[in-house]
Design a protein around this motif. Structure first.
Motif, PDB file in Angstrom:
ATOM      1  N   ASP A  45     -61.222  99.027  65.910  1.00 20.86           N
ATOM      2  CA  ASP A  45     -60.688  97.635  66.282  1.00 20.86           C
ATOM      3  C   ASP A  45     -62.020  96.679  66.526  1.00 20.86           C
ATOM      4  O   ASP A  45     -63.108  96.987  66.764  1.00 20.86           O
ATOM      5  N   LYS A  46     -61.752  95.195  66.195  1.00 14.32           N
ATOM      6  CA  LYS A  46     -62.855  94.232  66.386  1.00 14.32           C
ATOM      7  C   LYS A  46     -62.498  93.218  67.460  1.00 14.32           C
ATOM      8  O   LYS A  46     -61.121  93.394  67.861  1.00 14.32           O
ATOM      9  N   LEU A  47     -63.418  92.603  67.934  1.00 14.60           N
ATOM     10  CA  LEU A  47     -63.134  91.641  68.966  1.00 14.60           C
ATOM     11  C   LEU A  47     -62.488  90.264  68.154  1.00 14.60           C
ATOM     12  O   LEU A  47     -62.402  90.383  66.940  1.00 14.60           O
ATOM     13  N   ASP A  48     -62.073  89.199  68.783  1.00 14.27           N
ATOM     14  CA  ASP A  48     -61.648  88.152  68.045  1.00 14.27           C
ATOM     15  C   ASP A  48     -62.888  87.715  67.421  1.00 14.27           C
ATOM     16  O   ASP A  48     -63.899  87.534  67.564  1.00 14.27           O
ATOM     17  N   SER A  49     -62.616  86.729  66.240  1.00 17.66           N
ATOM     18  CA  SER A  49     -63.451  86.370  65.126  1.00 17.66           C
ATOM     19  C   SER A  49     -64.410  85.598  65.892  1.00 17.66           C
ATOM     20  O   SER A  49     -65.643  85.579  65.537  1.00 17.66           O
ATOM     21  N   LYS A  50     -64.379  84.488  66.831  1.00 18.75           N
ATOM     22  CA  LYS A  50     -65.776  83.811  67.341  1.00 18.75           C
ATOM     23  C   LYS A  50     -66.361  84.560  68.261  1.00 18.75           C
ATOM     24  O   LYS A  50     -67.432  84.541  68.158  1.00 18.75           O
ATOM     25  N   THR A  51     -65.826  85.569  69.123  1.00 15.31           N
ATOM     26  CA  THR A  51     -66.718  86.400  69.908  1.00 15.31           C
ATOM     27  C   THR A  51     -67.326  87.509  68.916  1.00 15.31           C
ATOM     28  O   THR A  51     -68.744  87.656  69.238  1.00 15.31           O
ATOM     29  N   ALA A  52     -66.881  88.270  67.979  1.00 13.61           N
ATOM     30  CA  ALA A  52     -67.509  88.921  67.223  1.00 13.61           C
ATOM     31  C   ALA A  52     -68.555  88.558  66.249  1.00 13.61           C
ATOM     32  O   ALA A  52     -69.771  88.846  66.344  1.00 13.61           O
ATOM     33  N   PHE A  53     -68.485  87.193  65.849  1.00 12.70           N
ATOM     34  CA  PHE A  53     -69.261  86.496  65.274  1.00 12.70           C
ATOM     35  C   PHE A  53     -70.646  85.904  65.845  1.00 12.70           C
ATOM     36  O   PHE A  53     -71.841  86.349  65.606  1.00 12.70           O
ATOM     37  N   ALA A  54     -70.359  85.634  67.044  1.00 13.03           N
ATOM     38  CA  ALA A  54     -71.467  84.905  67.851  1.00 13.03           C
ATOM     39  C   ALA A  54     -72.401  86.227  68.608  1.00 13.03           C
ATOM     40  O   ALA A  54     -73.433  86.062  68.697  1.00 13.03           O
ATOM     41  N   SER A  55     -71.646  87.501  68.463  1.00 13.47           N
ATOM     42  CA  SER A  55     -72.457  88.731  69.071  1.00 13.47           C
ATOM     43  C   SER A  55     -73.380  89.220  67.874  1.00 13.47           C
ATOM     44  O   SER A  55     -74.050  90.109  68.305  1.00 13.47           O
ATOM     45  N   GLY A  56     -73.129  88.816  66.689  1.00 13.10           N
ATOM     46  CA  GLY A  56     -73.988  89.450  65.527  1.00 13.10           C
ATOM     47  C   GLY A  56     -75.142  89.075  65.655  1.00 13.10           C
ATOM     48  O   GLY A  56     -75.663  88.144  66.176  1.00 13.10           O
ATOM     49  N   PRO A  57     -76.161  89.669  64.856  1.00 14.61           N
ATOM     50  CA  PRO A  57     -77.506  89.425  64.640  1.00 14.61           C
ATOM     51  C   PRO A  57     -77.684  88.147  63.869  1.00 14.61           C
ATOM     52  O   PRO A  57     -77.110  87.818  63.064  1.00 14.61           O
ATOM     53  N   VAL A  58     -78.738  87.447  64.122  1.00 11.36           N
ATOM     54  CA  VAL A  58     -79.197  86.077  63.502  1.00 11.36           C
ATOM     55  C   VAL A  58     -79.340  86.555  61.969  1.00 11.36           C
ATOM     56  O   VAL A  58     -79.044  85.887  60.995  1.00 11.36           O
ATOM     57  N   GLN A  59     -80.103  87.637  61.824  1.00 13.05           N
ATOM     58  CA  GLN A  59     -80.559  88.017  60.489  1.00 13.05           C
ATOM     59  C   GLN A  59     -79.915  89.517  60.146  1.00 13.05           C
ATOM     60  O   GLN A  59     -79.922  90.527  60.775  1.00 13.05           O
ATOM     61  N   LEU A  60     -79.119  89.317  59.100  1.00 10.34           N
ATOM     62  CA  LEU A  60     -78.229  90.722  58.669  1.00 10.34           C
ATOM     63  C   LEU A  60     -79.123  91.149  57.375  1.00 10.34           C
ATOM     64  O   LEU A  60     -79.244  90.685  56.341  1.00 10.34           O
ATOM     65  N   ASN A  61     -79.965  92.465  57.718  1.00  4.37           N
ATOM     66  CA  ASN A  61     -80.635  92.870  56.613  1.00  4.37           C
ATOM     67  C   ASN A  61     -79.965  94.464  56.125  1.00  4.37           C
ATOM     68  O   ASN A  61     -80.487  95.125  55.319  1.00  4.37           O
ATOM     69  N   SER A  62     -78.804  94.558  56.667  1.00  6.29           N
ATOM     70  CA  SER A  62     -77.999  95.943  56.165  1.00  6.29           C
ATOM     71  C   SER A  62     -76.326  95.701  56.298  1.00  6.29           C
ATOM     72  O   SER A  62     -76.216  94.824  56.872  1.00  6.29           O
ATOM     73  N   PHE A  63     -75.749  96.417  55.312  1.00  3.01           N
ATOM     74  CA  PHE A  63     -74.365  96.400  55.248  1.00  3.01           C
ATOM     75  C   PHE A  63     -73.675  97.029  56.579  1.00  3.01           C
ATOM     76  O   PHE A  63     -72.806  96.500  56.920  1.00  3.01           O
ATOM     77  N   ALA A  64     -74.641  97.831  57.009  1.00  2.61           N
ATOM     78  CA  ALA A  64     -74.106  98.766  58.182  1.00  2.61           C
ATOM     79  C   ALA A  64     -74.155  97.689  59.433  1.00  2.61           C
ATOM     80  O   ALA A  64     -73.185  97.709  60.210  1.00  2.61           O
ATOM     81  N   SER A  65     -75.240  96.936  59.581  1.00  2.00           N
ATOM     82  CA  SER A  65     -75.183  95.848  60.809  1.00  2.00           C
ATOM     83  C   SER A  65     -73.969  94.808  60.717  1.00  2.00           C
ATOM     84  O   SER A  65     -73.379  94.355  61.547  1.00  2.00           O
ATOM     85  N   PHE A  66     -73.854  94.381  59.274  1.00  4.06           N
ATOM     86  CA  PHE A  66     -72.754  93.453  59.037  1.00  4.06           C
ATOM     87  C   PHE A  66     -71.601  94.166  59.789  1.00  4.06           C
ATOM     88  O   PHE A  66     -70.687  93.554  60.246  1.00  4.06           O
TER      89      PHE A  66
END
Length: 266
Positions: free
Chosen positions: A10-31
């Motif tokens: 399960d994931k959070l709502d799109s705005k919350t989940a996106f805001a909590s993601g890293p500024v730099q994505l360097n791996s598919f796993a972190s994405f």
């Protein structure tokens, strides 16, 4: 042994989940840890955004059936084409009754609308992510990488929309095509900003931007060139994280190196 990607969490709502993601994505796993359009939350998003066209308001029932319907649509349309697919074909493929089908969609064109909306939302998340970068070049890199990650995870959705846009109304076809123009415009703005800042040089920023978008489209239109798939114990295909990570990185690096050459000063 490589680990398979868990697409059921399960994931959070799109705005919350996106805001909590890293500024730099360097791996598919972190994405995968922050992207909201996956697993049950993906189909919950479809339900929430199209509740007015879905007859049943029983969320759990609708979400489960939407997943069956959309998955079957991608499977059937890949073989016979969406224009030839009927709701009865969906009933056979999903094992659902016609009544259950009609409780979620009134006509098959509803499916095309849902797919277009999710791809549009994914594209918006890509642009929002790129805007958080601290430099023009980092914004370039992150936009390309995020798009590759999103279109890998949602490959059937992107593939379907590219080939089945004609199933939409004329106005919706134009909106779908606009997504591609928006992507080209976004890269062109970055290029022009880089030129103004003295970081890039090109006589045709539109051509470079268009080249990038074509290469990004090639990634999800020809997945047999890039994806590593294995069949799990249930007979379903499974993305293998380590192999997919490596192929995304290689393809991403190829695009970045090309862009550097196209925009090199002197």
């Amino acid at each position: 042994m490589t680990s398979a990607i868990d697409l059921s969490q399960d994931k959070l709502d799109s705005k919350t989940a996106f805001a909590s993601g890293p500024v730099q994505l360097n791996s598919f796993a972190s994405f995968l840890e922050s992207f909201p359009l996956q697993g049950e939350q993906l189909y919950r998003t479809v339900f929430d955004r199209h509740a007015e066209m879905i007859q049943t308001q029983k969320a759990r029932f609708a979400v489960a059936n939407l997943e069956k319907i959309l998955t079957a649509t991608f499977e059937v349309s890949a073989v016979s084409g969406f224009d030839r697919m009927s709701l009865r074909d969906l009933s056979r493929q999903t094992g659902m009754s016609m009544g259950a089908i009609y409780s979620c969609i009134s006509k098959k064109e509803d499916i095309a609308l849902m797919v277009a909306d999710i791809v549009r939302l994914s594209s918006e998340l890509t642009q929002q992510h790129a805007m958080r970068a601290s430099s023009i070049w980092e914004s370039f890199e992150q936009s390309i990488r995020y798009h590759l990650y999103a279109s890998t995870l949602l490959q059937p959705w992107y593939f379907f929309l590219y080939f089945e846009t004609r199933s939409l109304s004329q106005m919706q076809q134009e909106e779908s095509k606009q997504m591609e123009w928006d992507a080209i415009d976004s890269f062109e703005r970055l290029i022009l900003a880089g030129v103004d800042a003295g970081e890039f040089h090109t006589n045709d920023p539109r051509m470079v931007a268009n080249t990038i978008v074509v290469l990004l489209e090639d990634w999800y239109l020809k997945p047999w060139k890039t994806k590593s798939l294995e069949i799990n114990d249930e007979g379903r295909y499974e993305l293998q994280l380590n192999e997919v990570e490596s192929k995304i990185n290689n393809y991403n690096q190829s695009i970045i190196e090309l862009v550097r050459k196209l925009l090199a000063k002197g």
